[in-house]
Design a protein around this motif. Structure first.
Motif, PDB file in Angstrom:
ATOM      1  N   GLY A 160       0.811  -1.208   0.000  1.00 49.42           N
ATOM      2  CA  GLY A 160       0.000   0.000   0.000  1.00 49.42           C
ATOM      3  C   GLY A 160       0.841   1.253   0.000  1.00 49.42           C
ATOM      4  O   GLY A 160       1.931   1.285  -0.575  1.00 49.42           O
ATOM      5  N   GLU A 161       0.349   2.284   0.674  1.00 54.78           N
ATOM      6  CA  GLU A 161       1.011   3.582   0.684  1.00 54.78           C
ATOM      7  C   GLU A 161       1.525   3.913   2.080  1.00 54.78           C
ATOM      8  O   GLU A 161       0.777   3.877   3.050  1.00 54.78           O
ATOM      9  N   LEU A 162       2.793   4.234   2.162  1.00 54.16           N
ATOM     10  CA  LEU A 162       3.412   4.713   3.394  1.00 54.16           C
ATOM     11  C   LEU A 162       3.589   6.210   3.247  1.00 54.16           C
ATOM     12  O   LEU A 162       4.034   6.688   2.203  1.00 54.16           O
ATOM     13  N   ALA A 174       9.880  -0.081  -2.082  1.00 55.60           N
ATOM     14  CA  ALA A 174       9.554   1.264  -1.596  1.00 55.60           C
ATOM     15  C   ALA A 174       9.889   2.250  -2.718  1.00 55.60           C
ATOM     16  O   ALA A 174      11.057   2.476  -3.015  1.00 55.60           O
ATOM     17  N   LEU A 175       8.850   2.793  -3.355  1.00 50.78           N
ATOM     18  CA  LEU A 175       9.038   3.659  -4.520  1.00 50.78           C
ATOM     19  C   LEU A 175       8.251   4.946  -4.382  1.00 50.78           C
ATOM     20  O   LEU A 175       7.086   4.933  -3.987  1.00 50.78           O
ATOM     21  N   SER A 176       8.882   6.045  -4.754  1.00 51.64           N
ATOM     22  CA  SER A 176       8.161   7.317  -4.820  1.00 51.64           C
ATOM     23  C   SER A 176       7.431   7.378  -6.161  1.00 51.64           C
ATOM     24  O   SER A 176       7.725   6.618  -7.092  1.00 51.64           O
ATOM     25  N   SER A 177       6.511   8.304  -6.287  1.00 45.86           N
ATOM     26  CA  SER A 177       5.759   8.470  -7.524  1.00 45.86           C
ATOM     27  C   SER A 177       6.686   8.713  -8.716  1.00 45.86           C
ATOM     28  O   SER A 177       6.452   8.205  -9.810  1.00 45.86           O
ATOM     29  N   ALA A 179      -0.630  -0.999  -6.091  1.00 44.23           N
ATOM     30  CA  ALA A 179      -0.204   0.049  -5.151  1.00 44.23           C
ATOM     31  C   ALA A 179       0.584   1.137  -5.876  1.00 44.23           C
ATOM     32  O   ALA A 179       0.410   2.327  -5.609  1.00 44.23           O
ATOM     33  N   GLN A 180       1.450   0.723  -6.807  1.00 43.65           N
ATOM     34  CA  GLN A 180       2.237   1.691  -7.565  1.00 43.65           C
ATOM     35  C   GLN A 180       1.335   2.563  -8.434  1.00 43.65           C
ATOM     36  O   GLN A 180       1.494   3.790  -8.482  1.00 43.65           O
ATOM     37  N   LEU A 197       5.113   6.959  -0.388  1.00 47.05           N
ATOM     38  CA  LEU A 197       5.825   5.883  -1.070  1.00 47.05           C
ATOM     39  C   LEU A 197       4.877   4.702  -1.260  1.00 47.05           C
ATOM     40  O   LEU A 197       4.086   4.385  -0.364  1.00 47.05           O
ATOM     41  N   ALA A 198       4.976   4.040  -2.397  1.00 46.51           N
ATOM     42  CA  ALA A 198       4.297   2.760  -2.588  1.00 46.51           C
ATOM     43  C   ALA A 198       5.214   1.705  -1.982  1.00 46.51           C
ATOM     44  O   ALA A 198       6.400   1.650  -2.313  1.00 46.51           O
ATOM     45  N   VAL A 199       4.661   0.901  -1.075  1.00 48.04           N
ATOM     46  CA  VAL A 199       5.478  -0.114  -0.411  1.00 48.04           C
ATOM     47  C   VAL A 199       4.888  -1.495  -0.617  1.00 48.04           C
ATOM     48  O   VAL A 199       3.687  -1.658  -0.836  1.00 48.04           O
ATOM     49  N   GLY A 200       5.775  -2.486  -0.536  1.00 40.37           N
ATOM     50  CA  GLY A 200       5.360  -3.878  -0.619  1.00 40.37           C
ATOM     51  C   GLY A 200       5.194  -4.451   0.771  1.00 40.37           C
ATOM     52  O   GLY A 200       5.143  -3.733   1.769  1.00 40.37           O
ATOM     53  N   GLU A 201       5.129  -5.767   0.837  1.00 39.87           N
ATOM     54  CA  GLU A 201       4.994  -6.444   2.125  1.00 39.87           C
ATOM     55  C   GLU A 201       6.294  -6.349   2.907  1.00 39.87           C
ATOM     56  O   GLU A 201       7.362  -6.128   2.340  1.00 39.87           O
TER      57      GLU A 201
END
Length: 138
Positions: free
Chosen positions: A47-49, A81-84, A127-128, A60-64
């Motif tokens: 989801g989103e952190l 963990a990725l920014s837009s 999520a991304q 940030l879009a984050v994984g598990e």
């Protein structure tokens, strides 16, 4: 009392700095963390952190993964963990389509591990895309 946030993926330390607040996607919904939060270890969901520092919120879009909270530090260990700005919307859409087609060809009763891996890929892609498209509308 400051709150230190550390975000680590298998590839690199993504972020390490003091922040004002952190909001994480948890098993039962969003979880907010402030300085002096009670210690805990919990799972991180796809989801989103969000974290806020000096009035500026970063998403940030984050994984598990896993989250460890102490009174002064929040450590996030995640597979993504990725920014837009780091998200290539077209590439993610294509990967999601490939994953959906792959899922259709798998036998759910016999290939449970493969099904779970493809479903995780679809969740990370979603999520991304959600973060990228949210940033476009702001």
């Amino acid at each position: 009392m400051p709150l230190k946030l550390e975000i680590v993926t298998p590839e690199a330390r993504i972020f390490s700095d003091e922040v004002d607040t952190v909001v994480l996607p948890g098993f039962e919904g969003e979880m907010g963390v402030l300085p002096a939060h009670a210690p805990l270890v919990t799972t991180l969901q796809v989801g989103e952190l969000r974290y806020t520092k000096g009035g500026k919120t970063t998403e940030l879009a984050v994984g598990e993964g896993l989250v460890e909270v102490t009174g002064s530090t929040t450590r996030v260990l995640t597979d993504m963990a990725l920014s837009s700005d780091e998200i290539d919307e077209k590439a993610v859409e294509e990967a999601m389509e490939r994953a959906k087609h792959s899922l259709e060809s798998l036998k759910h009763g016999e290939q449970q591990e493969e099904v779970a891996a493809v479903m995780a890929m679809i969740q990370r892609s979603a999520a991304q895309l959600q973060l990228k498209r949210k940033r476009k509308t702001l």
